[in-house]
Design a protein around this motif. Structure first.
Motif, short mmCIF file in Angstrom:
data_model
loop_
_atom_site.label_atom_id
_atom_site.label_comp_id
_atom_site.label_asym_id
_atom_site.label_seq_id
_atom_site.Cartn_x
_atom_site.Cartn_y
_atom_site.Cartn_z
N PRO A 21 -3.40 5.85 -12.10
CA PRO A 21 -2.03 5.92 -11.59
C PRO A 21 -1.55 4.63 -10.95
CG PRO A 21 -3.56 6.92 -10.02
CD PRO A 21 -4.39 6.49 -11.20
N ALA A 22 -2.48 3.69 -10.61
CA ALA A 22 -2.06 2.55 -9.77
C ALA A 22 -2.27 1.22 -10.47
CB ALA A 22 -2.83 2.58 -8.46
N LYS A 56 4.53 3.15 -11.95
CA LYS A 56 5.19 2.87 -10.66
C LYS A 56 4.94 1.47 -10.12
CE LYS A 56 4.69 6.03 -7.32
NZ LYS A 56 3.92 7.06 -6.59
N PHE A 57 3.80 0.85 -10.52
CA PHE A 57 3.42 -0.41 -9.87
C PHE A 57 3.05 -1.49 -10.89
CE2 PHE A 57 1.35 3.16 -7.55
CZ PHE A 57 2.24 3.21 -6.49
N ALA A 60 -2.13 -2.15 -7.95
CA ALA A 60 -2.52 -1.90 -6.55
C ALA A 60 -3.84 -2.57 -6.21
CB ALA A 60 -2.59 -0.40 -6.29
N ALA A 62 -7.89 -4.37 -6.81
CA ALA A 62 -9.21 -3.99 -7.34
C ALA A 62 -9.37 -2.47 -7.21
CB ALA A 62 -10.30 -4.70 -6.56
N ASP A 63 -10.20 -1.91 -8.07
CA ASP A 63 -10.40 -0.46 -8.05
C ASP A 63 -11.30 -0.08 -6.87
OD1 ASP A 63 -11.02 2.19 -8.51
OD2 ASP A 63 -10.98 1.95 -10.68
N ILE A 64 -10.67 0.42 -5.80
CA ILE A 64 -11.40 0.71 -4.55
C ILE A 64 -12.47 1.78 -4.80
CG2 ILE A 64 -11.18 1.52 -2.16
CD1 ILE A 64 -8.24 0.49 -2.27
N LYS A 65 -12.15 2.72 -5.71
CA LYS A 65 -13.12 3.80 -5.97
C LYS A 65 -14.38 3.25 -6.65
CE LYS A 65 -9.28 6.96 -5.85
NZ LYS A 65 -8.20 7.61 -6.60
N GLY A 108 -5.95 -7.43 -5.20
CA GLY A 108 -6.20 -8.12 -6.47
C GLY A 108 -4.97 -8.16 -7.36
N PRO A 130 -3.78 -6.33 1.50
CA PRO A 130 -4.11 -5.35 2.55
C PRO A 130 -5.61 -5.14 2.77
CG PRO A 130 -3.57 -4.21 0.52
CD PRO A 130 -3.48 -5.69 0.22
N LYS A 249 -8.38 9.53 2.02
CA LYS A 249 -6.97 9.53 2.42
C LYS A 249 -6.79 9.75 3.92
CE LYS A 249 -5.41 11.25 -2.10
NZ LYS A 249 -4.69 10.16 -2.69
C1 LIG Z 1 -11.22 -8.50 -4.68
C2 LIG Z 1 -10.06 -7.60 -4.57
C3 LIG Z 1 -10.04 -6.61 -3.61
C4 LIG Z 1 -8.93 -5.63 -3.59
O1 LIG Z 1 -7.96 -5.72 -4.33
S1 LIG Z 1 -9.10 -4.32 -2.52
C5 LIG Z 1 -7.72 -3.27 -2.88
C6 LIG Z 1 -6.47 -3.73 -2.23
N1 LIG Z 1 -5.40 -2.81 -2.51
C7 LIG Z 1 -5.07 -1.83 -1.67
O2 LIG Z 1 -5.65 -1.66 -0.61
C8 LIG Z 1 -3.93 -0.92 -2.10
C9 LIG Z 1 -4.31 0.51 -1.91
N2 LIG Z 1 -3.27 1.40 -2.37
C10 LIG Z 1 -2.16 1.67 -1.63
O3 LIG Z 1 -1.90 1.10 -0.59
C11 LIG Z 1 -1.25 2.74 -2.17
O4 LIG Z 1 -1.97 3.54 -3.03
C12 LIG Z 1 0.01 2.22 -2.89
C13 LIG Z 1 0.93 1.51 -1.88
C14 LIG Z 1 -0.33 1.29 -4.05
C15 LIG Z 1 0.79 3.43 -3.48
O5 LIG Z 1 1.03 4.37 -2.50
P1 LIG Z 1 1.58 5.82 -2.94
O6 LIG Z 1 2.82 5.64 -3.78
O7 LIG Z 1 1.71 6.63 -1.69
O8 LIG Z 1 0.49 6.42 -3.92
P2 LIG Z 1 -1.02 6.87 -3.57
O9 LIG Z 1 -1.06 8.37 -3.54
O10 LIG Z 1 -1.57 6.14 -2.37
O11 LIG Z 1 -1.80 6.31 -4.85
C16 LIG Z 1 -1.68 6.91 -6.12
C17 LIG Z 1 -3.07 7.05 -6.70
O12 LIG Z 1 -3.55 5.72 -6.95
C18 LIG Z 1 -4.85 5.57 -6.33
N3 LIG Z 1 -4.98 4.17 -5.93
C19 LIG Z 1 -4.07 3.40 -5.32
N4 LIG Z 1 -4.54 2.17 -5.14
C20 LIG Z 1 -5.80 2.16 -5.66
C21 LIG Z 1 -6.80 1.15 -5.79
N5 LIG Z 1 -6.59 -0.11 -5.38
N6 LIG Z 1 -7.97 1.50 -6.34
C22 LIG Z 1 -8.19 2.77 -6.79
N7 LIG Z 1 -7.26 3.74 -6.71
C23 LIG Z 1 -6.08 3.45 -6.16
C24 LIG Z 1 -4.78 6.52 -5.13
O13 LIG Z 1 -6.07 6.83 -4.68
C25 LIG Z 1 -4.07 7.71 -5.74
O14 LIG Z 1 -5.02 8.39 -6.56
P3 LIG Z 1 -5.01 9.99 -6.65
O15 LIG Z 1 -3.68 10.34 -7.25
O16 LIG Z 1 -6.18 10.31 -7.53
O17 LIG Z 1 -5.16 10.51 -5.25
#
Ligand SMILES: C/C=C/C(=O)SCCNC(=O)CCNC(=O)[C@H](O)C(C)(C)COP(=O)(O)OP(=O)(O)OC[C@H]1O[C@@H](n2cnc3c(N)ncnc32)[C@H](O)[C@@H]1OP(=O)(O)O
Length: 257
Positions: A21-22, A56-57, A60, A62-65, A108, A130, A249
């Motif tokens: 989804p992200a 939508k995006f 979001a 790297a895959d945190i999971k 990422g 973030p 969450k």
């Molecule tokens: C080296 C690099 C390191 C990194 O990149 S670390 C990761 C940095 N990124 C983040 O921390 C972003 C995390 N995500 C968010 O803040 C929010 O999400 C959003 C603002 C992108 C969207 O918010 P909303 O519209 O309220 O949707 P939602 O219910 O939070 O997310 C929809 C689904 O997307 C999954 N998801 C979002 N971001 C990630 C991600 N980065 N890795 C894995 N999954 C992600 C969620 O868990 C959920 O999933 P489900 O529908 O199954 O509950």
């Protein structure tokens, strides 16, 4: 089906991240991107690339999971190094890449967008690093590229608070070339790509070779330090808590260790 769709019109390749989804940057998605660059490298007809996200995006991050499946600091360091190498290849690619950003480019996702050569953003998009909210740090060269775009003071603020900025602010800071209504992002990116594609390929290629020389020399040292720190940070209690809290969450309860 892969995580990246590809179509070409008028010498412009449009790459669409399709990882709902992200549009998280899973290891599969990163491999697919590498593969796509290999393919495009061999296609002499392509003169510009637009990179966008479906849904939508933009992405979001790297895959945190997927983080929960890694064990050792060295695994996380390797993850950071392979992402950094791929984004470095993108930044040094001989064909210009325009990121078309709507929704969110976080972590990422923003690091990927910053490795592209130009960015068109939606006014309401959220752009940020973030990672500290998760008890970790950026790992795909975000600590090194962000200050180059927004200046050091704003980079400290964005990384240390983890708070995103809007597309309007990103444009004001010089992080984005143009800010438009969300509905116009893809059209604007294609328009820019087509203007570039109307130029001669040898002159485009020379510019793509020359501009990276303006990059700061410390960049290579900086990303090595970042990858090592990215590995180290996952050994902390707070990184485990931060990632777990995201999956569950809830708000993380950091203990400063
Ligand atoms: C080296 C690099 C390191 C990194 O990149 S670390 C990761 C940095 N990124 C983040 O921390 C972003 C995390 N995500 C968010 O803040 C929010 O999400 C959003 C603002 C992108 C969207 O918010 P909303 O519209 O309220 O949707 P939602 O219910 O939070 O997310 C929809 C689904 O997307 C999954 N998801 C979002 N971001 C990630 C991600 N980065 N890795 C894995 N999954 C992600 C969620 O868990 C959920 O999933 P489900 O529908 O199954 O509950």
């Amino acid at each position: 089906m892969g995580t990246l769709a590809h179509e070409t019109n008028n010498s412009v390749a449009i790459l669409t991240i399709q990882s709902p989804p992200a549009n998280a940057l899973s290891s599969t998605l990163l491999k697919d991107l590498e593969q796509k660059l290999n393919e495009i490298e061999k296609d002499s007809a392509i003169k510009a690339i637009v990179l966008r996200g479906e849904g939508k995006f933009f992405s979001a991050g790297a895959d945190i999971k997927e983080f929960t499946s890694l064990q050792h600091a060295s695994d996380y360091q390797s993850l950071a190094e392979s992402g950094q190498q791929l984004f470095d290849r993108l930044e040094n690619f001989h064909i210009p890449v325009i990121a078309a950003i709507h929704g969110a480019a976080l972590g990422g996702g923003l690091e990927l967008a910053m490795a592209c050569h130009m960015r068109i953003v939606a006014d309401n998009a959220k752009l940020g690093l973030p990672e500290l909210t998760l008890g970790i740090i950026p790992g795909f060269a975000g600590t090194q590229r962000l200050p180059n775009y927004v200046g050091t003071a704003k980079a400290y603020e964005m990384i240390l608070t983890g708070e995103p900025i809007s597309g309007i602010e990103a444009h004001g800071l010089g992080l984005a070339n143009k800010v438009v209504d969300e509905a116009e992002v893809l059209n604007e990116a294609i328009k820019l790509a087509e203007k570039i594609a109307a130029k001669s390929k040898p002159s485009i290629s020379h510019v793509m070779h020359l501009i990276p020389f303006a990059k700061r020399e410390q960049f290579v040292d900086g990303v090595q330090e970042e990858a090592k720190a990215f590995g180290d940070i996952f050994g902390s209690e707070d990184a485990k808590e931060g990632v777990q809290a995201f999956v569950e969450k809830r708000k993380p309860n950091f203990q400063d260790k």
